[in-house]
Design a protein around this motif. Structure first.
Motif: not given
Length: 238
Positions: A207-227
């Motif tokens: 994990i690089q950062k978590i923001t606005h309901g999304e997880v940013h990975l070190n690889s550059g991939v951005i994934l949604p966080v479910g409620n």
């Protein structure tokens, strides 16, 4: 020996299962815990159940007995059961207890069991106390294209649901494996991974950062966080 050894049979022939099951009933010190007709199902069972002894066929479709031994870094005791004698020399590089050529008669089977008991060394009470906390696994066994491969946990960045399969994204490549997201989540429980969505599991170390309901990975991939998973994820970092 007061506790029977837990045994499994791995053989693609029904006749072999019948013979071995019949012989095993002659020994109160052996318990047949499960039987399998292919190596992949057997390896999944071993991953989550105690097994002391495997009766393992060599020639099986897909993953052979030799492939199975190669894939296990610390296998239980193994007695090979096969219709072919030409693998005997090769098999002993895996420290097998014995090599039985079919058809197997009871005297020869009994001799193999005596070898098993000579090889088997249960832990003493003092050793058991010192081994209560086993180190966590550092890798995951995955079925990929009919084979079983080892994937290092620290190389896995995230996992995506793909119907009855999952896509496992590593630093090197992507693996498609016939396992459900829930099943692989159970295998990765408490090993540095978290479910963040019905379709995604992530590696916490990537994990690089978590923001606005999304997880940013070190690889550059951005994934949604479910409620459903957001509160559990945020509480982990408190």
């Amino acid at each position: 020996m007061t506790t029977p050894l837990n045994c499994i049979i791995v053989d693609d022939e029904a006749g072999a299962h019948l013979v071995l099951d019949h012989y095993l009933k002659s020994f109160s010190s052996l318990t047949l815990s499960a039987s399998f007709y292919n190596a992949i199902e057997a390896m999944e069972y071993i991953h989550s159940h105690p097994v002391d002894l495997i009766f393992l066929d060599i020639n099986m479709p897909g993953v052979s007995g030799m492939d199975m031994l190669e894939a296990m870094p610390d296998p239980p005791l193994v007695v090979l059961t096969t219709a072919y004698s030409e693998y005997a020399l090769q098999s002993y590089r895996y420290q097998v207890v014995d090599y039985l050529v079919k058809p197997i008669d009871l005297p020869r089977f009994t001799a193999a069991i005596h070898k098993v008991f000579r090889r088997y060394r249960p832990l003493t009470p003092a050793q058991q106390e010192g081994n209560t906390a086993a180190p966590p696994p550092s890798s995951l066994m995955l079925k990929v294209d009919g084979e079983v491969i080892r994937v290092q946990l620290d190389s896995i960045m995230h996992i995506q649901s793909w119907g009855n399969y999952v896509k496992v994204y590593t630093e090197q490549q992507v693996y498609l494996s016939p396992v459900t997201t829930t099943e692989i989540e159970q295998k990765l429980d408490k090993l540095g991974f978290k479910r963040i969505h019905k379709s995604y599991i992530i590696s916490l170390q990537h994990i690089q950062k978590i923001t606005h309901g999304e997880v940013h990975l070190n690889s550059g991939v951005i994934l949604p966080v479910g409620n459903t998973y957001r509160r559990d994820l945020m509480e982990y970092f408190r």
